[in-house]
Design a protein around this motif. Structure first.
Motif, PDB file in Angstrom:
ATOM      1  N   THR A  19       0.838  -1.201   0.000  1.00  0.00           N
ATOM      2  CA  THR A  19       0.000   0.000   0.000  1.00  0.00           C
ATOM      3  C   THR A  19       0.870   1.247   0.000  1.00  0.00           C
ATOM      4  O   THR A  19       1.967   1.256   0.568  1.00  0.00           O
ATOM      5  CB  THR A  19      -0.948   0.027   1.214  1.00  0.00           C
ATOM      6  OG1 THR A  19      -1.754   1.202   1.163  1.00  0.00           O
ATOM      7  CG2 THR A  19      -0.176  -0.012   2.524  1.00  0.00           C
ATOM      8  N   GLU A  20       0.362   2.290  -0.627  1.00  0.00           N
ATOM      9  CA  GLU A  20       1.060   3.563  -0.657  1.00  0.00           C
ATOM     10  C   GLU A  20       0.449   4.566   0.312  1.00  0.00           C
ATOM     11  O   GLU A  20       1.066   5.595   0.599  1.00  0.00           O
ATOM     12  CB  GLU A  20       1.018   4.148  -2.077  1.00  0.00           C
ATOM     13  CG  GLU A  20       1.733   3.292  -3.109  1.00  0.00           C
ATOM     14  CD  GLU A  20       1.568   3.802  -4.523  1.00  0.00           C
ATOM     15  OE1 GLU A  20       2.329   3.353  -5.404  1.00  0.00           O
ATOM     16  OE2 GLU A  20       0.693   4.672  -4.765  1.00  0.00           O
ATOM     17  N   ASP A  21      -0.776   4.248   0.828  1.00  0.00           N
ATOM     18  CA  ASP A  21      -1.476   5.238   1.650  1.00  0.00           C
ATOM     19  C   ASP A  21      -2.379   4.628   2.727  1.00  0.00           C
ATOM     20  O   ASP A  21      -3.179   5.354   3.331  1.00  0.00           O
ATOM     21  CB  ASP A  21      -2.320   6.145   0.751  1.00  0.00           C
ATOM     22  CG  ASP A  21      -3.240   5.346  -0.169  1.00  0.00           C
ATOM     23  OD1 ASP A  21      -3.376   4.126   0.034  1.00  0.00           O
ATOM     24  OD2 ASP A  21      -3.808   5.946  -1.096  1.00  0.00           O
ATOM     25  N   ASP A  22      -2.285   3.318   2.970  1.00  0.00           N
ATOM     26  CA  ASP A  22      -3.149   2.621   3.935  1.00  0.00           C
ATOM     27  C   ASP A  22      -4.624   2.678   3.544  1.00  0.00           C
ATOM     28  O   ASP A  22      -5.496   2.436   4.388  1.00  0.00           O
ATOM     29  CB  ASP A  22      -2.988   3.198   5.347  1.00  0.00           C
ATOM     30  CG  ASP A  22      -1.696   2.741   6.015  1.00  0.00           C
ATOM     31  OD1 ASP A  22      -1.128   1.736   5.556  1.00  0.00           O
ATOM     32  OD2 ASP A  22      -1.261   3.408   6.970  1.00  0.00           O
ATOM     33  N   ARG A  23      -4.905   2.941   2.286  1.00  0.00           N
ATOM     34  CA  ARG A  23      -6.291   2.956   1.809  1.00  0.00           C
ATOM     35  C   ARG A  23      -6.481   1.961   0.673  1.00  0.00           C
ATOM     36  O   ARG A  23      -7.365   1.124   0.724  1.00  0.00           O
ATOM     37  CB  ARG A  23      -6.692   4.362   1.366  1.00  0.00           C
ATOM     38  CG  ARG A  23      -8.114   4.446   0.819  1.00  0.00           C
ATOM     39  CD  ARG A  23      -8.506   5.886   0.510  1.00  0.00           C
ATOM     40  NE  ARG A  23      -9.829   5.980  -0.115  1.00  0.00           N
ATOM     41  CZ  ARG A  23     -10.978   5.968   0.533  1.00  0.00           C
ATOM     42  NH1 ARG A  23     -10.978   5.871   1.842  1.00  0.00           N
ATOM     43  NH2 ARG A  23     -12.133   6.053  -0.115  1.00  0.00           N
ATOM     44  N   TYR A  24      -5.640   2.086  -0.334  1.00  0.00           N
ATOM     45  CA  TYR A  24      -5.718   1.174  -1.489  1.00  0.00           C
ATOM     46  C   TYR A  24      -4.517   0.234  -1.468  1.00  0.00           C
ATOM     47  O   TYR A  24      -3.402   0.647  -1.130  1.00  0.00           O
ATOM     48  CB  TYR A  24      -5.754   1.965  -2.791  1.00  0.00           C
ATOM     49  CG  TYR A  24      -6.940   2.885  -2.885  1.00  0.00           C
ATOM     50  CD1 TYR A  24      -8.237   2.375  -2.824  1.00  0.00           C
ATOM     51  CD2 TYR A  24      -6.778   4.270  -2.995  1.00  0.00           C
ATOM     52  CE1 TYR A  24      -9.341   3.213  -2.891  1.00  0.00           C
ATOM     53  CE2 TYR A  24      -7.877   5.116  -3.062  1.00  0.00           C
ATOM     54  CZ  TYR A  24      -9.150   4.583  -3.012  1.00  0.00           C
ATOM     55  OH  TYR A  24     -10.234   5.410  -3.071  1.00  0.00           O
ATOM     56  N   TYR A  25      -4.767  -1.005  -1.842  1.00  0.00           N
ATOM     57  CA  TYR A  25      -3.765  -2.057  -1.726  1.00  0.00           C
ATOM     58  C   TYR A  25      -3.558  -2.777  -3.055  1.00  0.00           C
ATOM     59  O   TYR A  25      -4.501  -2.920  -3.845  1.00  0.00           O
ATOM     60  CB  TYR A  25      -4.183  -3.088  -0.664  1.00  0.00           C
ATOM     61  CG  TYR A  25      -4.206  -2.531   0.745  1.00  0.00           C
ATOM     62  CD1 TYR A  25      -3.167  -2.774   1.625  1.00  0.00           C
ATOM     63  CD2 TYR A  25      -5.272  -1.744   1.189  1.00  0.00           C
ATOM     64  CE1 TYR A  25      -3.190  -2.272   2.928  1.00  0.00           C
ATOM     65  CE2 TYR A  25      -5.298  -1.227   2.474  1.00  0.00           C
ATOM     66  CZ  TYR A  25      -4.254  -1.487   3.341  1.00  0.00           C
ATOM     67  OH  TYR A  25      -4.264  -0.978   4.616  1.00  0.00           O
ATOM     68  N   HIS A  26      -2.314  -3.210  -3.289  1.00  0.00           N
ATOM     69  CA  HIS A  26      -1.973  -4.049  -4.438  1.00  0.00           C
ATOM     70  C   HIS A  26      -1.358  -5.348  -3.912  1.00  0.00           C
ATOM     71  O   HIS A  26      -1.063  -5.479  -2.718  1.00  0.00           O
ATOM     72  CB  HIS A  26      -1.000  -3.326  -5.380  1.00  0.00           C
ATOM     73  CG  HIS A  26      -1.590  -2.095  -6.004  1.00  0.00           C
ATOM     74  ND1 HIS A  26      -2.813  -2.093  -6.633  1.00  0.00           N
ATOM     75  CD2 HIS A  26      -1.117  -0.818  -6.094  1.00  0.00           C
ATOM     76  CE1 HIS A  26      -3.079  -0.884  -7.088  1.00  0.00           C
ATOM     77  NE2 HIS A  26      -2.076  -0.093  -6.774  1.00  0.00           N
ATOM     78  N   ILE A  27      -1.135  -6.280  -4.828  1.00  0.00           N
ATOM     79  CA  ILE A  27      -0.611  -7.584  -4.455  1.00  0.00           C
ATOM     80  C   ILE A  27       0.819  -7.709  -4.958  1.00  0.00           C
ATOM     81  O   ILE A  27       1.047  -7.722  -6.175  1.00  0.00           O
ATOM     82  CB  ILE A  27      -1.468  -8.715  -5.060  1.00  0.00           C
ATOM     83  CG1 ILE A  27      -2.909  -8.618  -4.519  1.00  0.00           C
ATOM     84  CG2 ILE A  27      -0.875 -10.083  -4.746  1.00  0.00           C
ATOM     85  CD1 ILE A  27      -3.867  -9.581  -5.176  1.00  0.00           C
ATOM     86  N   PRO A  28       1.823  -7.778  -4.070  1.00  0.00           N
ATOM     87  CA  PRO A  28       3.209  -7.963  -4.523  1.00  0.00           C
ATOM     88  C   PRO A  28       3.485  -9.426  -4.839  1.00  0.00           C
ATOM     89  O   PRO A  28       2.926 -10.332  -4.207  1.00  0.00           O
ATOM     90  CB  PRO A  28       4.021  -7.494  -3.308  1.00  0.00           C
ATOM     91  CG  PRO A  28       3.136  -7.784  -2.130  1.00  0.00           C
ATOM     92  CD  PRO A  28       1.717  -7.622  -2.617  1.00  0.00           C
ATOM     93  N   LEU A  29       4.351  -9.664  -5.821  1.00  0.00           N
ATOM     94  CA  LEU A  29       4.719 -11.018  -6.229  1.00  0.00           C
ATOM     95  C   LEU A  29       6.218 -11.184  -6.090  1.00  0.00           C
ATOM     96  O   LEU A  29       6.988 -10.395  -6.610  1.00  0.00           O
ATOM     97  CB  LEU A  29       4.283 -11.295  -7.674  1.00  0.00           C
ATOM     98  CG  LEU A  29       2.786 -11.142  -7.964  1.00  0.00           C
ATOM     99  CD1 LEU A  29       2.510 -11.351  -9.435  1.00  0.00           C
ATOM    100  CD2 LEU A  29       1.968 -12.112  -7.124  1.00  0.00           C
ATOM    101  N   PHE A  30       6.624 -12.234  -5.401  1.00  0.00           N
ATOM    102  CA  PHE A  30       8.042 -12.467  -5.129  1.00  0.00           C
ATOM    103  C   PHE A  30       8.667 -13.251  -6.287  1.00  0.00           C
ATOM    104  O   PHE A  30       8.014 -14.145  -6.847  1.00  0.00           O
ATOM    105  CB  PHE A  30       8.196 -13.259  -3.838  1.00  0.00           C
ATOM    106  CG  PHE A  30       7.733 -12.473  -2.636  1.00  0.00           C
ATOM    107  CD1 PHE A  30       8.626 -11.725  -1.919  1.00  0.00           C
ATOM    108  CD2 PHE A  30       6.397 -12.479  -2.257  1.00  0.00           C
ATOM    109  CE1 PHE A  30       8.189 -10.987  -0.809  1.00  0.00           C
ATOM    110  CE2 PHE A  30       5.956 -11.764  -1.169  1.00  0.00           C
ATOM    111  CZ  PHE A  30       6.838 -11.012  -0.433  1.00  0.00           C
TER     112      PHE A  30
END
Length: 333
Positions: A322-333
Motif C-alpha cells: 500500500t502507498e497510503d493505507d487505503r488502497y492495496y496491491h498484491i506484490p509477487l516475489f
C-alpha cells in the motif's frame, strides 16, 4: 480418301477443342473468381475474429478487478514521475522492495472501498488456502439464522450491503446468499490442485462484480457475528476473549455490536475501507498472516507490518502493498 478422312478428323478435333477450350476458360475463370471470393471472405472473417477477440480481451481486462502482473520498477517509474520529495521517496521504497525484499512484480487491485478485502481474498483463493479451522467445524450458512433467531438480533435488518445500501426484512435472505457464495466458491477453488486452473477460476470469479460483492459482504457479516459472540461472552463473564475484540469494543464508535455495524461495517464497500484494527481482526478470523508493505512509511519501523502481530506458525502468509493505507496491491516475489 485417306486425306479426306484425316482432314475430317482434324476438323472434328479442332471444333471439339474450340468448344472444350471455351468451357475450360469459363471453368478456370469461375474457379479463379471463387478462389478470390473465398480469400476475401477468409480475410474478412479473420479481421472480424481478431476485432472480436480484442474486444473480449478489453472487456475482460476492464471487468477484472485484479489485473495481470506488471514489472514492479516499471510501475513505480510510471506512477511516480518527477523530482518531488514524495515521488523520490516512493521510488526509493519500490527499489527497496525490489532489491531487499525480492519483489519483482505486482498485481494492481481495483481502487474502491472493497480494495483490501479483494486483495486478501484473491490471494487466499489463488494460493488454494483452505477454510480456517473454526469454519471447518461450523456451518457458516447457519450464522445469519443463528444471529437473527437464536440471539434475537432483530437490528440485523439495518445491515447495509456496501454501495447497495440495502436494509429491511429481506436482509436475512440476502445474507444467506452471500454466505452460500463464499462457501461454495472457497470450497471449489481450494479443492483445485492445478495452479493454472485455479488461477483461471480466480480470474473468472473476480471479473463478476455481483459475485465479488457477495464474497465481501459475507466476510463483513462473519466479522459482525464474531463481535456479537465476543460481546455476549463479556456480558456473561465467560471465558476470556482475544485482545482484538477488546480493542474493537473499546472504541466509542463500536462499543457494542450494533454500533460496530452501523458506524463501521455498513460503510465498508461504500464510503470507507477497513481500518488498521479491522485488518488485524480480518487476519485473525481468516487465520492468515497478512504482511503489509507500507511504502509511505519507508525508512521507519512501520514499513513492514504483520496483521495480526501474534499468529500461529501453521497459518499461511499473504502479502499486500500500500502507498497510503487505503488502497492495496498484491506484490509477487
Amino acid at each position: 480418301e485417306v486425306r479426306s478422312w484425316t482432314t475430317a478428323t482434324k476438323q472434328s478435333l479442332c471444333l471439339m477443342w474450340q468448344k472444350v477450350k471455351v468451357q475450360l476458360m469459363l471453368s478456370m475463370s469461375f474457379l479463379v473468381a471463387v478462389f478470390w471470393y473465398c480469400r476475401r471472405l477468409y480475410s474478412f472473417l479473420a479481421q472480424l475474429l481478431k476485432r472480436w477477440s480484442n474486444y473480449l480481451q478489453r472487456r475482460l481486462i476492464r471487468n477484472l478487478s485484479v489485473l495481470t502482473e506488471v514489472d514492479l520498477l516499471g510501475y513505480s517509474a510510471r506512477e511516480w514521475k518527477g523530482e518531488t520529495k514524495q515521488a523520490k521517496h516512493m521510488r526509493e521504497a519500490y527499489e527497496e522492495l525490489f532489491w531487499s525484499c525480492h519483489i519483482k512484480y505486482l498485481r494492481q487491485v481495483r481502487r474502491d472501498n472493497y480494495c483490501v478485502l479483494r486483495a486478501v481474498l484473491f490471494q487466499i483463493f489463488s494460493q488454494g488456502i483452505p477454510f480456517p479451522s473454526w469454519m471447518k467445524e461450523r456451518d457458516i450458512l447457519k450464522l445469519p439464522e443463528k444471529l437473527l433467531y437464536s440471539q434475537g438480533c432483530n437490528w440485523i435488518q439495518q445491515y447495509s450491503f456496501g454501495p447497495e445500501r440495502y436494509t429491511g426484512p429481506n436482509a436475512f435472505g440476502k445474507l444467506r446468499k452471500c454466505m452460500e457464495t463464499l462457501k461454495m466458491n472457497w470450497a471449489e477453488i481450494s479443492a483445485t490442485k492445478d495452479h493454472e486452473e485455479r488461477g483461471n477460476m480466480c480470474n473468472t470469479l473476480f471479473s463478476d462484480e455481483s459475485k465479488e460483492h457477495k464474497l465481501y459482504e459475507a466476510i463483513k457479516f462473519i466479522m459482525l457475528y464474531e463481535v456479537v459472540e465476543a460481546y455476549e461472552q463479556i456480558k456473561n463473564r465467560e471465558e476470556p476473549i482475544h485482545n482484538l475484540f477488546s480493542l474493537l469494543l473499546a472504541r466509542d464508535s463500536s462499543s457494542d455490536p450494533l454500533s460496530f455495524m452501523m458506524n463501521h461495517l455498513n460503510s465498508i464497500g461504500d464510503s470507507i475501507c477497513l481500518d488498521q484494527v479491522e485488518l488485524f481482526f480480518l487476519g485473525y478470523l481468516l487465520e492468515v498472516k497478512i504482511r503489509v508493505y507500507r511504502l509511505h512509511r519507508f525508512n521507519t519501523e512501520e514499513f513492514q507490518v504483520n496483521y495480526p502481530d501474534e499468529y500461529r506458525r501453521e497459518w499461511n502468509e499473504i502479502s499486500l502493498l500500500t502507498e497510503d493505507d487505503r488502497y492495496y496491491h498484491i506484490p509477487l516475489f
